[in-house]
Design a protein around this motif. Structure first.
Motif, mmCIF file in Angstrom:
data_model
loop_
_atom_site.group_PDB
_atom_site.id
_atom_site.type_symbol
_atom_site.label_atom_id
_atom_site.label_comp_id
_atom_site.label_asym_id
_atom_site.label_seq_id
_atom_site.Cartn_x
_atom_site.Cartn_y
_atom_site.Cartn_z
ATOM 1 N N LEU A 104 71.785 122.865 84.651
ATOM 2 C CA LEU A 104 72.027 121.554 85.254
ATOM 3 C C LEU A 104 70.942 121.216 86.278
ATOM 4 C CD1 LEU A 104 74.222 119.482 84.804
ATOM 5 C CD2 LEU A 104 75.486 120.453 86.706
ATOM 6 N N VAL A 105 70.579 122.185 87.117
ATOM 7 C CA VAL A 105 69.539 121.980 88.129
ATOM 8 C C VAL A 105 68.177 121.750 87.466
ATOM 9 C CG1 VAL A 105 68.293 123.070 90.036
ATOM 10 C CG2 VAL A 105 70.783 123.234 89.933
ATOM 11 N N ALA A 106 67.877 122.509 86.414
ATOM 12 C CA ALA A 106 66.600 122.339 85.704
ATOM 13 C C ALA A 106 66.514 120.952 85.072
ATOM 14 C CB ALA A 106 66.452 123.418 84.636
ATOM 15 N N LYS A 107 67.601 120.478 84.478
ATOM 16 C CA LYS A 107 67.622 119.147 83.867
ATOM 17 C C LYS A 107 67.488 118.065 84.947
ATOM 18 C CE LYS A 107 70.214 116.341 80.503
ATOM 19 N NZ LYS A 107 69.443 115.195 80.785
ATOM 20 N N LEU A 108 68.148 118.272 86.083
ATOM 21 C CA LEU A 108 68.041 117.317 87.190
ATOM 22 C C LEU A 108 66.590 117.208 87.665
ATOM 23 C CD1 LEU A 108 69.575 115.537 89.325
ATOM 24 C CD2 LEU A 108 69.578 117.567 90.769
ATOM 25 N N ILE B 16 66.243 112.739 102.048
ATOM 26 C CA ILE B 16 67.518 112.031 101.900
ATOM 27 C C ILE B 16 68.423 112.748 100.904
ATOM 28 C CG2 ILE B 16 66.545 109.768 102.464
ATOM 29 C CD1 ILE B 16 66.538 109.135 99.473
ATOM 30 N N VAL B 17 69.683 112.330 100.880
ATOM 31 C CA VAL B 17 70.669 112.861 99.932
ATOM 32 C C VAL B 17 70.964 111.765 98.907
ATOM 33 C CG1 VAL B 17 73.023 113.711 99.658
ATOM 34 C CG2 VAL B 17 71.685 114.384 101.652
ATOM 35 N N LEU B 18 70.829 112.117 97.632
ATOM 36 C CA LEU B 18 71.123 111.182 96.544
ATOM 37 C C LEU B 18 72.184 111.779 95.632
ATOM 38 C CD1 LEU B 18 67.531 110.013 95.543
ATOM 39 C CD2 LEU B 18 69.221 108.772 96.871
ATOM 40 N N GLU B 19 72.755 110.927 94.805
ATOM 41 C CA GLU B 19 73.779 111.370 93.876
ATOM 42 C C GLU B 19 73.442 110.842 92.490
ATOM 43 O OE1 GLU B 19 78.636 111.519 93.830
ATOM 44 O OE2 GLU B 19 77.569 110.907 95.636
ATOM 45 N N ARG B 20 73.737 111.655 91.473
ATOM 46 C CA ARG B 20 73.419 111.274 90.092
ATOM 47 C C ARG B 20 74.412 111.941 89.155
ATOM 48 N NH1 ARG B 20 68.345 109.754 87.536
ATOM 49 N NH2 ARG B 20 68.383 110.337 85.336
ATOM 50 N N ASN B 21 74.803 111.220 88.103
ATOM 51 C CA ASN B 21 75.656 111.803 87.066
ATOM 52 C C ASN B 21 74.754 112.385 85.994
ATOM 53 O OD1 ASN B 21 78.235 111.314 88.049
ATOM 54 N ND2 ASN B 21 78.204 109.198 87.332
ATOM 55 N N MET B 22 74.857 113.680 85.793
ATOM 56 C CA MET B 22 74.027 114.382 84.811
ATOM 57 C C MET B 22 74.862 114.687 83.571
ATOM 58 S SD MET B 22 71.091 114.608 86.212
ATOM 59 C CE MET B 22 70.369 115.596 84.932
ATOM 60 N N GLN B 23 74.339 114.359 82.380
ATOM 61 C CA GLN B 23 75.024 114.679 81.135
ATOM 62 C C GLN B 23 74.388 115.917 80.526
ATOM 63 O OE1 GLN B 23 75.692 111.587 78.356
ATOM 64 N NE2 GLN B 23 76.635 110.233 79.860
ATOM 65 N N LEU B 24 75.225 116.867 80.169
ATOM 66 C CA LEU B 24 74.743 118.144 79.647
ATOM 67 C C LEU B 24 75.374 118.413 78.287
ATOM 68 C CD1 LEU B 24 72.804 120.243 80.855
ATOM 69 C CD2 LEU B 24 74.785 121.529 81.600
ATOM 70 N N HIS B 25 74.560 118.853 77.337
ATOM 71 C CA HIS B 25 75.023 119.174 75.985
ATOM 72 C C HIS B 25 75.818 120.483 76.030
ATOM 73 C CE1 HIS B 25 74.779 120.301 71.730
ATOM 74 N NE2 HIS B 25 74.623 118.998 71.511
#
Length: 176
Positions: free
Chosen positions: A26-30, A5-14
């Motif tokens: 960003l991908v590693a944190k996800l 499936i396709v999901l969506e998420r808001n990722m916060q990055l320092h």
């Protein structure tokens, strides 16, 4: 059952992660935040298979963190009522036994175990047939049918049965 499936998420990055490796960070944190988690709506996230889109970042006031909307593809595991699964027994007691099929824990009540099997207590509690040919104990592999599920916000619980055709022990560690 497994779904792609396709999901969506808001990722916060320092801000220290900004630079040429922004996308990789960003991908590693996800992956670190999402893989292995459970949402009641979708099930257990097994693996992220791809990134569809990373939107424009929005700076959070006062913190300096940037929030990126990320759309990703993933494989999820969600058990359903009536599904047949193979599981490993983790605990046996007089009330029944618990088994695990991947991340999901399944309870099989003693009422849902065939009538010819009886509970044997001792140092290694088990359910054994009267002739001793079949034994369900810790680390046995069983094929079971899910007859009920309960979905919480972060966990999925199942009730199973082995009181049906072609269900029961498929591999007994004691016989090896």
């Amino acid at each position: 059952m497994f779904f792609h499936i396709v999901l969506e998420r808001n990722m916060q990055l320092h801000p220290r992660h900004f630079g040429r490796n922004l996308r990789e960070n960003l991908v590693a944190k996800l992956m670190k935040d999402v893989e292995g988690t459970c949402s009641g709506q979708h099930g257990f996230v097994v693996a992220i298979t791809g990134i569809e889109n990373i939107g424009k970042g929005l700076i959070r006031d006062g913190t300096g963190f940037v929030s990126f909307p990320v759309k990703y593809q993933c494989v999820v595991f969600r058990p359903f009522k009536g599904e047949i699964l193979e599981a490993v027994v983790t605990m046996v007691n007089k009330m029944g036994f618990f088994a695990e099929a991947g991340p999901v824990q399944i309870f099989v009540s003693n009422h849902l175990i065939p009538d010819d099997m009886e509970f044997q207590s001792g140092d290694m509690p088990n359910y054994t047939t009267s002739d001793g040919s079949v034994k369900i104990q810790k680390d046995s592999e069983v094929r079971l049918k899910i007859i009920g599920t309960r979905v919480d916000a972060t966990e999925i619980f199942c009730i199973g049965t082995i009181k049906d055709d072609f269900l029961g022990v498929i591999n007994d560690p004691a016989s090896v």
